[in-house]
Write a protein that holds these residues in place. Structure first.
Motif, PDB file in Angstrom:
ATOM      1  N   THR A   1      40.067  57.243  25.118  1.00 56.92           N
ATOM      2  CA  THR A   1      39.251  56.031  25.155  1.00 56.92           C
ATOM      3  C   THR A   1      39.962  54.856  25.801  1.00 56.92           C
ATOM      4  OG1 THR A   1      40.073  55.271  23.002  1.00 56.92           O
ATOM      5  CG2 THR A   1      38.123  56.709  22.990  1.00 56.92           C
TER       6      THR A   1
ATOM      7  N   ASN B   1      41.532  52.899  24.097  1.00 54.77           N
ATOM      8  CA  ASN B   1      41.477  51.902  23.022  1.00 54.77           C
ATOM      9  C   ASN B   1      42.450  52.266  21.909  1.00 54.77           C
ATOM     10  OD1 ASN B   1      39.373  50.671  24.422  1.00 54.77           O
ATOM     11  ND2 ASN B   1      37.826  51.894  23.331  1.00 54.77           N
TER      12      ASN B   1
ATOM     13  N   TRP C   1      45.321  46.846  14.160  1.00 54.21           N
ATOM     14  CA  TRP C   1      44.186  47.384  14.913  1.00 54.21           C
ATOM     15  C   TRP C   1      43.321  48.315  14.039  1.00 54.21           C
ATOM     16  CZ3 TRP C   1      49.216  48.762  15.023  1.00 54.21           C
ATOM     17  CH2 TRP C   1      49.521  50.072  14.707  1.00 54.21           C
TER      18      TRP C   1
ATOM     19  N   ILE D   1      33.578  47.092  14.985  1.00 55.04           N
ATOM     20  CA  ILE D   1      33.735  47.417  16.415  1.00 55.04           C
ATOM     21  C   ILE D   1      33.707  46.126  17.238  1.00 55.04           C
ATOM     22  CG2 ILE D   1      32.594  48.481  18.407  1.00 55.04           C
ATOM     23  CD1 ILE D   1      31.721  50.778  16.547  1.00 55.04           C
ATOM     24  N   GLU D   2      32.755  45.250  16.925  1.00 58.00           N
ATOM     25  CA  GLU D   2      32.677  43.986  17.682  1.00 58.00           C
ATOM     26  C   GLU D   2      33.948  43.176  17.524  1.00 58.00           C
ATOM     27  OE1 GLU D   2      29.085  42.163  16.270  1.00 58.00           O
ATOM     28  OE2 GLU D   2      27.811  43.653  17.272  1.00 58.00           O
TER      29      GLU D   2
ATOM     30  N   GLN E   1      36.681  44.732  19.560  1.00 55.74           N
ATOM     31  CA  GLN E   1      36.475  44.474  20.990  1.00 55.74           C
ATOM     32  C   GLN E   1      36.874  43.046  21.348  1.00 55.74           C
ATOM     33  OE1 GLN E   1      32.385  45.811  21.148  1.00 55.74           O
ATOM     34  NE2 GLN E   1      32.958  47.823  21.961  1.00 55.74           N
ATOM     35  N   ARG E   2      36.526  42.105  20.475  1.00 61.57           N
ATOM     36  CA  ARG E   2      36.897  40.705  20.742  1.00 61.57           C
ATOM     37  C   ARG E   2      38.392  40.521  20.789  1.00 61.57           C
ATOM     38  NH1 ARG E   2      33.811  35.792  17.932  1.00 61.57           N
ATOM     39  NH2 ARG E   2      35.147  34.703  19.387  1.00 61.57           N
TER      40      ARG E   2
ATOM     41  N   GLU F   1      41.109  45.312  21.469  1.00 60.07           N
ATOM     42  CA  GLU F   1      41.558  46.633  21.038  1.00 60.07           C
ATOM     43  C   GLU F   1      40.534  47.715  21.372  1.00 60.07           C
ATOM     44  OE1 GLU F   1      44.434  47.225  20.012  1.00 60.07           O
ATOM     45  OE2 GLU F   1      45.244  45.534  18.883  1.00 60.07           O
ATOM     46  N   GLY F   2      39.262  47.400  21.227  1.00 58.46           N
ATOM     47  CA  GLY F   2      38.229  48.429  21.392  1.00 58.46           C
ATOM     48  C   GLY F   2      38.338  49.463  20.294  1.00 58.46           C
TER      49      GLY F   2
ATOM     50  N   ALA G   1      29.926  52.769  21.506  1.00 56.20           N
ATOM     51  CA  ALA G   1      31.011  51.853  21.852  1.00 56.20           C
ATOM     52  C   ALA G   1      32.176  52.576  22.536  1.00 56.20           C
ATOM     53  CB  ALA G   1      31.504  51.138  20.596  1.00 56.20           C
TER      54      ALA G   1
END
Lengths: 451, 451
Positions: free
Chosen positions: A149, A151, A184, A213-214, A217-218, A221-222, A255
């Motif tokens: 990924t 991530n 993370w 998840i959001e 992502q912010r 890290e994803g 995601a």
């Protein structure tokens, strides 16, 4: 629920050297010597630790040949000292024990035998990889997920346990407050089917996973993966509802993350209804991790993975584990699988588990300290609460666990508050064994949980 | 030295499906089936992989009963299928195989038997902890070091290998460019005794370690540990000088870091002169990690640690490894140790190793492609160079390794340029075995390294 005090390095059902116990002098000396030689990081079970000398089937024996009913050991899944497995280990150990950089038939045959059982994408084009421990399996699964990924974010349930390595301990909050979590890593609520209406649980977890998840992502890290065992064992054993994981998968996949089913504990027929716990939820995972019962005690573990998930990892990196999937490990795993299949242990787990849960519900009817009985197959949780409330009662749970131990029946406890009795015997457990356990439990509860 | 091309996921002496090989149809089919079932992350040894069916002593046999001289396997240290070890495994497997949360005598006796061998602080107040693999041992050692120091920085040698877990792979540059290194990991130069005057090597490493500690401190990481195996195996096997590690320890300890001796490969009598490789350097390490030969192939590994290094970790956290140090693992480790001690295998390693190095030096006298012969006990490196230069010649090294394999003698290669023949047989290797290997090597070199 009552809050536990911070528990640096302590554990559920751990021996506490400072707590009173009427153990004999020899046990006291054994513990002191062990402490000196093995050091401060090791823990023992029970208020009075159990000394073990030999085992057979569902029983352990101490050096005085006292018999203990083992209702906790999910490693010796086909029974302690199972002859079919030990014979296979012996035959192979006398023949060859070496690694995967030579061509050997056994490992390939084992993979061919097990892969179809996973169903879905893994059965159609997946692969198996071998480690020695469940921790290594989860560590490798997460390395694969991060590579696939790009991530790093990991989402787990609140009290998850996934391993003892640097990485896996960072997403294992049940190790206690002394074990740091990764920045993370995100936790979502325990799917507490006792306190939350079951119909709301999946939607709640989807909402929380989406929010996490959001957030990941912010922070750049994803999401690499969501990982859970399908019975949420260290959260407290929540075996229903079974509609959660596919709904979580939808948002995780959208995601770009992977779904990892940790079957180290719930796999290999334990949940009775299906061979793999995640199949009860109808999940089609990207990676399935395996461990504890795989070789009935021989150190063997591993994972099954879709081709898509591991293709880039396999191209850019490589995996070698000196002992992982060695000739004898495979022989042990193969023999264990044969016993599970030929002796119908999935069916036994289903039938004896259902019988035991019914017996436990009968006890609950006149035991106000039992708030809930749940489980699947031979993975059973009994929630101990303050009578007339849903408040966790860890003190009574601990008294019950130790009172059973005094009657030479071995179980443990689990959950955030350590108030859920955890019953997880070998898969060969019989109705008579279940009745022995339930009768003892009933007597203890009638006596007020005192030893 | 010639530079290698980027090697994503490739490895020294790895089978290359794209390279020509005259293997038979059955081997070709076996490889294809294996690839399908085990996936893309697995690698095989040799241009034409070796199929193994059984083993005995220093020999492996394929299914046609062809005999291979195993001069590479440091796991089957007391010999393939050693009866003393397999008998011990069988007796214990038939009796009991369970974990460290019950009291058992074996694990404590084993620790008592091994701890004195470490000398120094570990022998005086240290402890043993058990894992299943060397990777787990190094992963745990580093978790302990990070906890003890509050730092994250790790210093290694340039081509180090310390494991396959998420953490250990981040300080294992020899895994190749596809395996990311940690940003908190620093590399110091290979102690290349062939190209650097030996008297300068220790001072050079101290200088580099000091500079890297300063850099880690400036970045807020600090130094958790310096870790090395004392023969610098994946750097290319540098067994002299032996004054390096105590000098490095001085600056690492002064900065608050720990010294970890990775004895996964060099331990358990392999270097002949001393039982542990770090003892050749006179190091008093904080942690010693153990693995490969510990149970002669049974998955058992672990570490020995000073009380000071592990006290805080043991207080704040705990360690449990389901299979690590289980009853059978300990039986295998105990029996292996008995064989090493009772059969004088440390002395055999010293004597046969010295004999083999002398034979190899005799070959070197009329083999301009051999630039250096070095080693300790049965850990031997032969540096292959372009004649008349010190330039690495990996192509010739690969030809020699594969030509030996065609003659059914198994070795491999190592080092940044993969130009150093790596000879690392079971400790029961005899002078006759050494002569067989050397005669074959001599013949191959006379023929120009062709198969």
């Amino acid at each position: 629920m009552t809050a536990k005090p911070p528990t640096l390095g302590r554990m559920v059902n751990g021996f506490d050297p400072a707590a009173p116990s009427d153990m004999d002098e020899r046990t006291r000396e054994d513990i002191a010597r062990r402490q000196k030689l093995l050091g401060p990081a090791y823990r023992l079970f029970y208020r009075t630790p159990v000394q073990v000398d030999h085992g057979r089937g569902v029983h352990l024996y101490d050096r005085d040949n006292n018999e203990y009913l083992d209702a906790y050991n999910n490693v010796a899944s086909v029974g302690h000292a199972n002859a079919h497995v030990t014979d296979a280990i012996m035959a192979q150990a006398r023949r060859l024990c070496t690694h995967t950089r030579y061509l050997q038939d056994g490992i390939v045959e084992y993979a061919a035998s097990l892969l179809p059982s996973f169903g879905g994408r893994i059965a159609s084009d997946g692969h198996m990889m071998f480690t020695c421990t469940g921790s290594e399996a989860n560590d490798l699964a997460m390395q694969i997920a991060m590579h696939r990924t790009g991530n790093r974010g990991i989402i787990i349930t609140s009290e998850a346990y996934h391993g003892n390595s640097y990485l896996t301990s960072r997403f294992s909050p049940s190790l206690g407050e002394g074990a740091p979590l990764g920045t993370w890593v995100r936790r979502v609520s325990t799917p507490d089917s006792y306190r939350i209406p079951p119909a709301e649980i999946a939607a709640r977890m989807v909402r929380e996973v989406t929010a996490q998840i959001e957030d990941l992502q912010r922070r750049g890290e994803g999401i690499a993966a969501f990982i859970a065992d399908s019975v949420f064992s260290s959260d407290g054993i929540y075996t229903t509802p079974v509609d959660i994981l596919p709904q979580v998968a939808r948002v995780v996949h959208a995601a770009g993350g992977l779904m990892i089913a940790d079957e180290v504990q719930s796999g290999f027929a334990r949940t009775g209804e299906r061979f793999w716990g995640y199949q009860r939820h109808g999940l089609d995972p990207d990676i399935v991790t395996l461990g504890k019962p795989m070789g009935n005690g021989y150190p063997v573990a591993g994972l099954a993975v879709t081709h898509d998930a591991v293709a880039a990892f396999g191209r850019d990196r490589r995996y070698f584990n000196t002992f992982g999937g060695n000739s004898v490990a495979i022989a042990a795993a193969g023999a264990t699988l044969e016993v599970i299949r030929s002796e119908g242990l999935q069916e036994n787990a289903r039938d004896v588990g259902a019988f035991m849960r019914q017996e436990l519900r009968n006890i609950m009817a006149d035991a106000p300290c039992i708030g809930d009985v749940r489980g699947a197959g031979l993975y059973i949780g009994v929630e101990v609460v303050h009578p007339g409330t849903m408040l966790a009662d860890p003190a009574t749970a601990a008294r019950i666990v130790n009172a059973l131990r005094e009657r030479r029946i071995l179980i443990s406890a689990t959950g955030h508050d350590a108030n859920i009795l955890k019953i997880r015997p070998p898969l060969i457990f019989s109705r008579a064994d279940a009745r022995q356990l339930c009768d003892a439990l009933h007597a203890i509860i009638r006596d007020g949980g005192q030893t």
